[in-house]
Structures are given as C-alpha cells and as structure tokens.
Design a protein around this motif. Structure first.
Motif, mmCIF file in Angstrom:
data_model
loop_
_atom_site.group_PDB
_atom_site.id
_atom_site.type_symbol
_atom_site.label_atom_id
_atom_site.label_comp_id
_atom_site.label_asym_id
_atom_site.label_seq_id
_atom_site.Cartn_x
_atom_site.Cartn_y
_atom_site.Cartn_z
ATOM 1 N N ALA A 157 0.832 -1.213 0.000
ATOM 2 C CA ALA A 157 0.000 0.000 0.000
ATOM 3 C C ALA A 157 0.860 1.253 0.000
ATOM 4 N N GLU A 158 1.921 1.268 0.806
ATOM 5 C CA GLU A 158 2.786 2.453 0.871
ATOM 6 C C GLU A 158 3.504 2.670 -0.462
ATOM 7 N N LYS A 171 7.932 14.783 -7.069
ATOM 8 C CA LYS A 171 9.260 14.186 -7.056
ATOM 9 C C LYS A 171 9.272 12.989 -6.106
ATOM 10 N N PRO A 172 10.089 11.959 -6.424
ATOM 11 C CA PRO A 172 10.109 10.745 -5.593
ATOM 12 C C PRO A 172 10.341 11.015 -4.103
ATOM 13 N N GLN A 173 11.323 11.863 -3.770
ATOM 14 C CA GLN A 173 11.591 12.143 -2.353
ATOM 15 C C GLN A 173 10.411 12.874 -1.718
ATOM 16 N N GLU A 174 9.804 13.779 -2.464
ATOM 17 C CA GLU A 174 8.645 14.523 -1.964
ATOM 18 C C GLU A 174 7.480 13.578 -1.708
ATOM 19 N N ALA A 175 7.256 12.654 -2.649
ATOM 20 C CA ALA A 175 6.171 11.686 -2.512
ATOM 21 C C ALA A 175 6.408 10.776 -1.312
ATOM 22 N N SER A 176 7.634 10.301 -1.172
ATOM 23 C CA SER A 176 7.961 9.395 -0.064
ATOM 24 C C SER A 176 7.775 10.083 1.289
ATOM 25 N N ARG A 177 8.231 11.340 1.386
ATOM 26 C CA ARG A 177 8.077 12.081 2.642
ATOM 27 C C ARG A 177 6.612 12.302 2.978
ATOM 28 N N ALA A 178 5.818 12.628 1.953
ATOM 29 C CA ALA A 178 4.401 12.904 2.186
ATOM 30 C C ALA A 178 3.668 11.671 2.689
ATOM 31 N N VAL A 179 3.986 10.509 2.117
ATOM 32 C CA VAL A 179 3.339 9.263 2.542
ATOM 33 C C VAL A 179 3.794 8.883 3.943
ATOM 34 N N SER A 180 5.089 9.017 4.207
ATOM 35 C CA SER A 180 5.612 8.675 5.531
ATOM 36 C C SER A 180 5.000 9.546 6.630
ATOM 37 N N ALA A 181 4.682 10.784 6.284
ATOM 38 C CA ALA A 181 4.148 11.719 7.278
ATOM 39 C C ALA A 181 2.728 11.374 7.712
ATOM 40 N N VAL A 182 1.990 10.642 6.866
ATOM 41 C CA VAL A 182 0.580 10.375 7.189
ATOM 42 C C VAL A 182 0.286 8.901 7.443
ATOM 43 N N GLN A 184 -0.342 5.235 8.720
ATOM 44 C CA GLN A 184 -0.706 4.575 9.968
ATOM 45 C C GLN A 184 -0.971 3.114 9.651
ATOM 46 N N ASP A 185 -0.838 2.268 10.640
ATOM 47 C CA ASP A 185 -1.058 0.842 10.428
ATOM 48 C C ASP A 185 -2.461 0.596 9.877
ATOM 49 N N GLU A 190 -5.341 3.820 -1.133
ATOM 50 C CA GLU A 190 -6.224 4.956 -1.418
ATOM 51 C C GLU A 190 -6.236 5.948 -0.264
ATOM 52 N N GLU A 191 -6.288 5.428 0.953
ATOM 53 C CA GLU A 191 -6.285 6.297 2.127
ATOM 54 C C GLU A 191 -4.965 7.049 2.243
ATOM 55 N N LEU A 192 -3.853 6.363 1.967
ATOM 56 C CA LEU A 192 -2.542 7.002 2.010
ATOM 57 C C LEU A 192 -2.429 8.098 0.960
ATOM 58 N N ILE A 193 -2.903 7.815 -0.243
ATOM 59 C CA ILE A 193 -2.833 8.805 -1.325
ATOM 60 C C ILE A 193 -3.647 10.037 -0.973
ATOM 61 N N ARG A 194 -4.856 9.803 -0.512
ATOM 62 C CA ARG A 194 -5.753 10.923 -0.199
ATOM 63 C C ARG A 194 -5.174 11.783 0.929
ATOM 64 N N ALA A 195 -4.696 11.143 1.986
ATOM 65 C CA ALA A 195 -4.138 11.888 3.112
ATOM 66 C C ALA A 195 -2.865 12.628 2.705
ATOM 67 N N SER A 196 -2.040 11.997 1.877
ATOM 68 C CA SER A 196 -0.796 12.632 1.428
ATOM 69 C C SER A 196 -1.083 13.861 0.583
ATOM 70 N N LEU A 197 -2.036 13.740 -0.349
ATOM 71 C CA LEU A 197 -2.382 14.871 -1.204
ATOM 72 C C LEU A 197 -2.936 16.030 -0.381
ATOM 73 N N LYS A 198 -3.803 15.699 0.564
ATOM 74 C CA LYS A 198 -4.374 16.762 1.419
ATOM 75 C C LYS A 198 -3.274 17.445 2.216
ATOM 76 N N GLY A 199 -2.311 16.657 2.698
ATOM 77 C CA GLY A 199 -1.231 17.231 3.474
ATOM 78 C C GLY A 199 -0.353 18.154 2.656
ATOM 79 N N MET A 200 -0.082 17.775 1.407
ATOM 80 C CA MET A 200 0.791 18.601 0.570
ATOM 81 C C MET A 200 0.077 19.871 0.104
ATOM 82 N N ILE A 201 -1.195 19.764 -0.235
ATOM 83 C CA ILE A 201 -1.951 20.932 -0.691
ATOM 84 C C ILE A 201 -2.173 21.912 0.449
#
Length: 203
Positions: A157-158, A171-182, A184-185, A190-201
């Motif tokens: 999933a990650e 960018k790959p590093q930007e994407a990886s950081r955004a996913v790592s920041a949100v 959870q087990d 889909e949940e990771l993508i949505r949370a990551s996008l919301k966090g970056m925007i």
C-alpha cells in the motif's frame, strides 16, 4: 470513441486500472477522485471514459461520474493543459475546491499542484473563470463529495501510494516524505494517497 466501460475491476495500480469487459482488458488512467470510489478487485464497475489518440499511443481515461469527465474535457481544452496536468489538478483538488480557487482567483493553492507554477496558475485561473461560469451555479458541482476510501489492504500500500504520487508529477523524495508523514497501520493505498495529497496541498 469509447464513452463508457462496464466490466470487472481486474487490476488497480494507482493511477492505472484494468477493467475486464467480457475477457478484454481495458487499461485506463484515472484521477484520485475516481480511485477513492472504486469497488474492490473482482467487483463490477462502470466508468465514463475519454479516449486520447496520439501518434504514438491511444490513452484511455476513466471517471466515476460523468461530470468528472466533463471537467476533464474542460481542462484539456485550455492552452497548455494536457491530460497529465488535468489529472493532477483533479487529484490534488476536489471539484468544489477547484471551483472555489477559480472563484477566489487563488493562485497560492493552485501552485501546490505539481506542474503548476505561478505564471501557469494565474493564466489557468483567468481562463477557467470564463469556462466555469456555467459550472459555478450547478448544484451537482458541490455534490461530488468523496466518500471514505474503499479498503484494499495490501503489503505494498505504501509503495502504491508513492508510485501514484510520482505518476501525478511529484518528485520521488517529496512523494515518499508525504506518505511517511501520514501513514498509519492498516491504511489502504487509497487512504494514504488521499491523506498525502491533502497534506501537501494544505502546506
């Protein structure tokens, strides 16, 4: 022109899908707004589609709602907006958020979408304002509220979430950081993508 597909969701590798229609697999690319609303693998699905024919490829784009496809078509009519940028805009911002940006001429939010610089944002907002005049008064525009992501848990999933963000232009590093920041087990891609996008925007 292929306007709609009804079949079985066979594969899901965000933002790419394969829909099996009577044994024939159609590969599509979808915005995240559609991805969040898909059923589980093996379940029936109906998508409204738009076919782009180029010299080197035939690309099929899928949308859960007809109005999402209409928005996509409005976007790619604009000068300098191709399918990739249109999908990035529709993935980074929900439809009503994009309309609000246009109404408020909000460049600060738009430039957070990959591929959109300040000058591009300013030009898009001017052009979109004219195109969106009819959309702003349509009740259905605000009706495209995205429900919670459908669960599709997988060990990758990650990785899937990072790959999807890279495909959208991050960018790959930007994407990886955004996913790592949100992350959870137990979160689905889909949940990771949505949370990551919301966090970056939201930054």
């Amino acid at each position: 022109m292929i306007g709609r597909l009804r079949g079985t969701l066979a594969e899901k590798q965000p933002p790419h899908l394969i829909v099996d229609v009577n044994g024939l697999g159609y590969e599509l690319e979808v915005p995240m707004s559609t991805l969040y609303r898909l059923p589980a693998l093996g379940e029936p699905v109906t998508l409204h589609t738009h076919l782009v024919v180029r010299e080197d490829a035939q690309l099929l784009y899928g949308f859960f709602e007809r109005r999402e496809r209409e928005l996509f078509r409005e976007l790619i009519r604009l000068n300098g907006v191709g399918p990739k940028l249109a999908l990035a805009l529709m993935s980074g911002l929900e439809v009503d958020e994009l309309v609000r940006c246009v109404q408020a001429q909000d460049t600060s939010t738009l430039v957070k979408v990959p591929g959109v610089g300040k000058k591009t944002a300013e030009r898009l907002l001017v052009e979109l304002k004219d195109h969106f005049k009819a959309w702003e008064t349509v009740p259905e525009m605000a009706g495209l509220v995205l429900p919670s992501a459908m669960p599709s848990l997988a060990p990758s999933a990650e990785n899937d979430a990072v790959s999807a963000l890279i495909a959208l232009g991050y960018k790959p590093q930007e994407a990886s950081r955004a996913v790592s920041a949100v992350k959870q087990d137990g979160m689905s891609s889909e949940e990771l993508i949505r949370a990551s996008l919301k966090g970056m925007i939201a930054k």
